[in-house]
Scaffold this active site. Structure first.
Site, short mmCIF file in Angstrom:
data_model
loop_
_atom_site.label_atom_id
_atom_site.label_comp_id
_atom_site.label_asym_id
_atom_site.label_seq_id
_atom_site.Cartn_x
_atom_site.Cartn_y
_atom_site.Cartn_z
N PRO A 23 0.81 -1.28 0.03
CA PRO A 23 -0.01 -0.01 -0.09
C PRO A 23 0.91 1.16 -0.09
O PRO A 23 1.80 1.25 0.84
CB PRO A 23 -0.86 -0.27 1.26
CG PRO A 23 -0.79 -1.65 1.63
CD PRO A 23 0.55 -2.14 0.74
N TYR A 186 -0.12 4.27 12.96
CA TYR A 186 -1.52 4.67 12.83
C TYR A 186 -2.21 3.98 14.14
O TYR A 186 -1.66 3.21 14.87
CB TYR A 186 -1.97 4.30 11.51
CG TYR A 186 -1.25 4.85 10.49
CD1 TYR A 186 -1.27 6.43 10.64
CD2 TYR A 186 -0.52 4.39 9.60
CE1 TYR A 186 -0.46 7.15 9.59
CE2 TYR A 186 0.24 5.03 8.56
CZ TYR A 186 0.37 6.33 8.75
OH TYR A 186 0.80 7.06 7.73
#
Length: 365
Positions: A23, A186
Site C-alpha cells: 500500500p 497509526y
C-alpha cells in the site's frame, strides 16, 4: 521453476505469484463534498498499471474506515457507497488481468489530518479541510502536532464498528483480500505500543490490554469477511526504540510481534505483512537491502503464520532468494513498483519464469 513465481494459496484464494504491491498513499482524492475519499482516474491508472505489469496481489493505499481516520484530507475512504462504486471499476479491471485486488483498511489516529508530503506533510486545520485527530492517549506525535482527543470506551467501540462496516463495503466493492493496517504508528499500532498507549482502563497497561483493540478490529473484519477469503494484518515489528541502547523510551518489540502473531492467527488472520517503525519520531534506523526481512523470518519460524517481507527489496534474485529460502512467503514492493510498474514481468524473464503479459503487449516480449 522460480519460487517467486509459484502461486500462493490463502484459504480458497490462489494468488498467481509472490510479487505483491505494498500500500502506498497517493494523496489524490477530493478532500470534501460528495466525492471525498472517492477513487479517481489517477487511482485507477496507478493500480491498473501494476496489474498490467504482472503483479500478483495489488493492495490499495491506506483506505480510511471513517473521515477522521484519513492520514490527509486527500486520502481514499471506504465509508460510503460512492466510494464502493468507484472501487468496483478498479477491482473489475484487476481481476480481469489475473491480479488479486486487496484493500488496506486503516485509521490514522493521532497521525491524521496532515498535508500531502509534497506540501510539507505537516498538520492541517479546518481552513485546509483538517480536523482534530483521536488516539488511545492525548499525546501528540511530535512537537508542533496537535494533541489528539483520547478515545472514550464508546469511541473505541464506534471505531471497531467502522472497521466492520468498511470490510462489508470492501467486499461489495469487489476486493478479495482485506488487510488491517496495524503498522507505522497509526491507530491500531498506537494501541499496541506502550510508547503511545498510556491508558489505565481495559485497553491499556499490559500486553493483553494493549492488544485488545487490534484483536477486536480483526474480529469485526473477520465477522463479515467470507470464510473462504483471507484477512491480512500489517504490523510494525518494532518501534526501533529498544534496539537503540541510547534511547530510553519503551516501545513495541519483535518479541511482542511474535506473541501477537500467534493471537492473530487464532483470530483468523491468514498472513502477517511485516514492516517496522513509524510510531515514534526521531528514531535512528539503520537501513539496507532487505533490512526488515529478519523480522518476517522470525515470525515465520516461531509461529505457523505465513508472512510477507517488505523494505528495500529491489532486485529479482534478492526477492527470489527470500522466498526460496523460506524467509518469507511473499515480498511486497513499494517504491520499486513506482519506478517500474512492470517489475514482475522483468523479474520473471530474469528468473526464467514465464512472464504474465497481456495480449496487447505480446509484441514486446
Amino acid at each position: 521453476m522460480s519460487a517467486l513465481f509459484e502461486p500462493f494459496t490463502l484459504r480458497s484464494l490462489v494468488i498467481p505469484n509472490r510479487v505483491w504491491m505494498a500500500p502506498m498513499c497517493q494523496y489524490s482524492a477530493e478532500p470534501t463534498g460528495p466525492d471525498a475519499g472517492v477513487a479517481t482516474d489517477w487511482h485507477f491508472a496507478h493500480l491498473a498499471a501494476r496489474a498490467i505489469g504482472g503483479t500478483g496481489l495489488v493492495l490499495t493505499e491506506a483506505t480510511a474506515v471513517a473521515p477522521e481516520g484519513r492520514i490527509s484530507p486527500a486520502d481514499l475512504g471506504i465509508w460510503n457507497d460512492a466510494q464502493v462504486n468507484a472501487f468496483r471499476r478498479i477491482t473489475d479491471f484487476l481481476k480481469a488481468r489475473g491480479t488479486v485486488p486487496g484493500i488496506q483498511l486503516s485509521h490514522a489516529g493521532r497521525k491524521a489530518s496532515t498535508a500531502a508530503p509534497w506540501l510539507g506533510g505537516g498538520p492541517v486545520g479546518p481552513d485546509a479541510h483538517g480536523w482534530t485527530p483521536v488516539a488511545p492517549s492525548p499525546l501528540p506525535f511530535d512537537e508542533g502536532r496537535p494533541v489528539p482527543h483520547e478515545l472514550t470506551a464508546d469511541g473505541i467501540r464506534d471505531v471497531v464498528d467502522r472497521f466492520r462496516e468498511a470490510a462489508r463495503r470492501a467486499l461489495d466493492a469487489g476486493f478479495e483480500v482485506a488487510e488491517v493496517h496495524g503498522a507505522h504508528g497509526y491507530l491500531v499500532g498506537q494501541f499496541l505500543s506502550p510508547y503511545t498507549n498510556r491508558r489505565t482502563d481495559e485497553y491499556g497497561g499490559g500486553f493483553e490490554n494493549r492488544a485488545r483493540f487490534a484483536l477486536q478490529v480483526v474480529d469485526a473484519v473477520r465477522e463479515v469477511w467470507p470464510d473462504d477469503l483471507p484477512v491480512l494484518f500489517r504490523i510494525s515489528a518494532t518501534d526501533w526504540l529498544t534496539e537503540n541502547e541510547e534511547d530510553e523510551r519503551e516501545g513495541w518489540t519483535v518479541d511482542d510481534t511474535v506473541r501477537l502473531a500467534r493471537e492473530l492467527r487464532d483470530y483468523g488472520v491468514d498472513l502477517l505483512d511485516v514492516s517496522s517503525g513509524g510510531n515514534a519520531p526521531g528514531v535512528r534506523i539503520e537501513t539496507g537491502p532487505g533490512y526488515q526481512v529478519p523480522f518476517a523470518e522470525r515470525v515465520r519460524a516461531e509461529t505457523s503464520l505465513p508472512v510477507a517481507a517488505v523494505g528495500l527489496i529491489t532486485e529479482p534474485h534478492q526477492a527470489e532468494k527470500i522466498v526460496a529460502e523460506g524467509r518469507a512467503d511473499a515480498v511486497l514492493l513499494g517504491r520499486e513498483l513506482l519506478r517500474n510498474p512492470s517489475w514482475a514481468q522483468h523479474a520473471a524473464r530474469e528468473l526464467g519464469a514465464g512472464p504474465r503479459v497481456p495480449d496487447q503487449y505480446l509484441r514486446a516480449v
